[in-house]
Enzyme design. Structure first.
Site, short mmCIF file in Angstrom:
data_model
loop_
_atom_site.label_atom_id
_atom_site.label_comp_id
_atom_site.label_asym_id
_atom_site.label_seq_id
_atom_site.Cartn_x
_atom_site.Cartn_y
_atom_site.Cartn_z
CD GLU A 212 -2.92 -0.97 -0.02
OE1 GLU A 212 -3.34 0.18 -0.33
OE2 GLU A 212 -3.20 -1.99 -0.66
CB SER A 493 -47.25 -33.48 37.69
OG SER A 493 -48.62 -33.78 37.50
#
Length: 823
Positions: A212, A493
């Protein structure tokens, strides 16, 4: 001479003009002229024009360099812009404890470690043999801060850990790296893993600069040669095609500017680049660049910075990148999509080789090193699982906000250390998905309505209250409603153990006591309440154990009325049920709304011997600097039941799994001595199962969000999910046994009578009692002779004869009339 003199005379100014007295007069006339121009008839317009020019100049200057005032914040808080991360519980090895080497290998692979054959693994690598593990652990977070990297060695023998060395020092226990569970991204969904230049390999820095900006350390933020080259390309093309941007220009463009290729934007970019280069050092600029540049998208998030890219593409920290991997990432910067090693490997390989050649050209890399980098494969890691939200991540975020006052986690850089076991969580999600698909193909086939069948699973460590697995619904992407912590459903239950706990706590009953299973009617507010068993039958007299193992409604209701409904409400509060509880007879059968998280905590208290630990999801939170945040401590554990009551109830619930309503768990290969209870509500709207061992309490709920009826029961829907999960997370040595506390005695009894058994009793079980409550009566049916015992024995024998006679008739072998003998 005359002409020359004439010219000089006429070229000289007049005396009046040259007089010192005339100069102030001329200046006054000039000032009056200027004032007249601004104060005269046209002066207002001239003033307006001058102000406009000045305003435009100020606006232009502000527009050009306004972002410069924000730069100090951008460069100093890179970690704060990273997403907060939620980590799971690390696997801990302890000397003398069981260990599964295959599971350790899978966990290390999941953490991104690479297996090697070297006896000295490098960072992020491990060597695994049947009797030895050597791993170079990476830097990782812990409750007290970040652990530095180091070498871990473990020796195994007989399926157990026999030796542990951490950095060549013998230790009693050592943990692996914690797994990443979730990241809090916010709307932008940007993945960031900030790095500093000092921790990166030099070859990675050179690769980025070669690709770059090779003159980065020489130019003042702008490259004249780059600008001229770009200008020539743009002139030839007739449009802006190339920017000639330096690394500094790319940085300010990413931070503050748009990506449009226009002349004004390029001018602003150049001005900001110069200002940045004047204000910051080259290492600071390079660090910011490596953390801000876009490196593509993977796993559903944008990869910002080299740290995120290294993990996403190669499954390792940026500090551990090889030369070829570093060159491949550097080559992607110009076009992350065009040079992606995932979607375009050939283009990525060509770009990587160009970067390596460029490094050789710049004399930053030896040719032989470049050749080795070119010959290496791309080595792309397996695609990471899509990063998505989860019910547990939401729960942990809420706890972090309440206990540690973290505020929003998106982009805040916090480190959350949770109690979640990543392997257990994966097993929970798989068991839930498989179980729901099975019942939809079976019992629930054709019963789908407006919404799909839903489920929740909560698994807790009873000894600490830590959540090990947590699923709040079938699919987080489809519905973010957390059914585990926010949905209040009828317990059915599954609430019955609370009734029996209250009875045992008051010593109003023991498992061997007898309850009547016969029609019962209770008058309440002018109305009659008549409970019935699920099969609409009555069994006469049954023991307390039989009533709970078979989940009988009528005997349970009788016991609740005998104990007292306020006592049951009090027991439910002590066990952690926080919703409204009414002291009505239907409470005995679970007419109370609870969340799965609350009910799981109640069963965890039973597993912990009656001690209720606060259920929690977080162990610690680390700040941006890596130090623990001060937070509100967890409440101290509270006794909900006595250890004797908890053990007695656990003994009965073990029978429910062995021969009661939970016996179906044996079909999934579970042979451990576990305890559990099913639960089904009216019209089968809710299906429950809760089971536990001393080190694990897990609860499953199944139902529809709109509360419509199903064809399911706790044994059909919730139990299979629980059994699959419990089987998958079974410890290497199996689930531990419950320890009998002091104050408990055992005796052999006849379950038909609840009395002490004799050698003549056809069925004998070992029952648990409080000390001093062991029955003294010997079984009257099969013990010492009494008239009543004789009558009962004859009645039992007659019953057996009728049973066999009926069977013979069923199979055509009944009694037939004898034919008369022939004479």
């Amino acid at each position: 001479m005359r002409n020359l003199r004439h010219n000089l005379v006429y070229s000289m100014p007049r005396r009046s003009q040259r007089s010192p007295k005339g100069r102030p007069q001329r200046r006054r006339r000039r000032r009056r002229g200027r004032s007249a121009r601004f104060l005269g008839p046209g002066g207002a317009l001239r003033r307006l024009a001058a102000g406009a020019v000045l305003a435009l100049a100020l606006a232009g200057a502000t527009w050009l360099v306004w972002p410069l005032g924000q730069l100090s914040g951008q460069f100093s808080i890179g970690s704060a812009r990273a997403p907060s991360r939620l980590y799971g519980r690390p696997t801990v090895l302890r000397v003398g404890e069981p260990a599964d080497t295959r599971r350790l290998g899978r966990e290390l692979d999941g953490l991104g470690y690479r297996q090697t054959g070297s006896a000295s693994p490098g960072p992020g690598e491990y060597l695994l043999r049947s009797d030895r593990l050597v791993a170079h652990l990476r830097r990782s977070p812990g409750p007290a801060g970040w652990w530095e990297a180091g070498r871990l060695e473990a020796g195994f023998a007989g399926g157990r850990v026999r030796q542990l060395l951490w950095r060549d020092q013998a230790v009693a226990e050592a943990g692996l790296e914690p797994p990443l569970v979730a990241s809090y991204y916010g709307p932008s969904r940007q993945e960031r893993r900030p790095v500093t230049v000092g921790e990166l390999p030099e070859e990675l820095i050179h690769a980025v600069l070669a690709a770059e900006d090779a003159g980065f350390y020489r130019h003042p933020g702008l490259s004249l040669t780059g600008i001229l080259r770009a200008a020539w390309v743009n002139l030839r093309g007739g449009e802006v095609r190339q920017g000639g941007s330096t690394l500094t220009q790319q940085l300010v463009k990413n931070l503050f500017l748009s990506h449009q290729r226009t002349v004004p934007r390029k001018l602003r970019e150049a001005a900001l680049a110069l200002a940045v280069d004047l204000r910051y050092s080259k290492p600071e600029i390079l660090t910011a660049y490596l953390n801000e540049i876009y490196w593509g998208r993977r796993g559903g998030v944008d990869l910002m910075g080299v740290g995120a890219a290294a993990w996403a593409y190669f499954g390792k920290p940026a500090a551990q990148l090889e030369l070829g991997e570093a060159a491949a990432l550097a080559g992607m910067i110009r076009s992350p999509g065009g040079y992606s090693p995932v979607s375009r490997p050939e283009a990525a390989r060509g770009r990587r080789d160009w970067v390596l050649a460029r490094m050789v050209e710049l004399d930053w890399l030896a040719p032989e090193r470049a050749a080795a980098g070119s010959a290496a494969p791309l080595g792309v890691a397996a695609s990471p699982a899509p990063v998505r939200g989860s019910y547990f991540a939401d729960l942990a975020a809420a706890e972090a906000a309440s206990r540690f006052v973290t505020g929003s986690l998106a982009g805040s850089g916090w480190t959350l250390l949770s109690t979640l076991d990543a392997g257990d969580q994966a097993a929970a999600e798989a068991a839930l998905a498989e179980g729901l698909e099975a019942v939809e193909r079976g019992w629930e086939k054709g019963n789908a309505g407006d919404g799909p069948l839903q489920a929740a699973l909560v698994s807790i460590d009873p000894a600490s209250g830590a959540l090990r697995a947590y699923v709040g619904g079938r699919d987080y992407a489809a519905s973010q409603f957390d059914r585990a912590s926010r949905a209040r459903r009828q317990a059915g239950s599954a609430f019955k153990p609370v009734v029996y706990a209250a009875a045992f706590e008051r010593r109003a009953a023991t498992p061997a006591d007898r309850l009547e299973d016969a029609p019962l009617t209770v008058a309440l507010a002018g109305r009659d309440w008549s409970p019935r068993n699920s099969d609409d039958t009555f069994r006469g007299w049954v023991t307390v154990r039989q009533a709970l193992e078979d989940s009988l409604n009528v005997p349970t209701a009788r016991l609740a009325l005998a104990v007292g409904l306020p006592e049951i409400v009090d027991a439910s509060r002590r066990l952690g049920l926080e919703g409204p509880v009414e002291a009505v007879p239907a409470l005995a059968l679970g007419a109370v709304e609870v969340t799965p998280l609350e009910l799981a905590g109640a069963y965890a208290a039973l597993a912990a011997g009656g001690l209720r630990h606060p259920v929690h999801a977080l162990e610690a939170v680390l700040g941006r600097a890596g130090r623990p945040l001060p937070g509100q401590p967890l409440p101290e554990p509270r006794p909900a039941l006595t250890p004797q009551t908890a053990y007695m109830l656990t003994s009965v619930l073990q029978g429910a799994l062995e021969r009661g309503t939970g016996a179906g768990a044996r079909q999934f290969g579970l042979r451990d001595r576990l305890a559990g209870k099913t639960g089904t509500t009216n019209r089968r709207r809710d299906s429950w199962f809760a089971g536990y061992s001393p080190d694990r309490a897990t609860l499953v709920w199944v139902g529809y969000d709109d509360n419509r009826s199903t064809r399911l029961s706790g044994a059909r829907a919730a139990l299979p999910i629980w059994a699959r999960f419990t089987r998958e997370v079974r410890p290497p040595g199996g689930y531990p046994l419950f320890r009998q506390p002091p104050g408990i005695a055992t005796a052999a009894i006849d379950p038909a009578t609840g009395a002490l058994a004799t050698d003549l009793c056809p069925q004998v079980i070992t029952e648990v009692f409080f000390e001093g409550a062991v029955p003294h009566q010997v079984c009257p049916y099969h013990g010492i002779w009494t008239p009543e015992a004789d009558w009962r024995a004859e009645r039992l024998e007659d019953k057996k004869r009728r049973k066999w006679k009926w069977l013979r008739r069923l199979f055509g072998r009944g009694d037939r009339k004898k034919k008369p003998d022939r004479p």
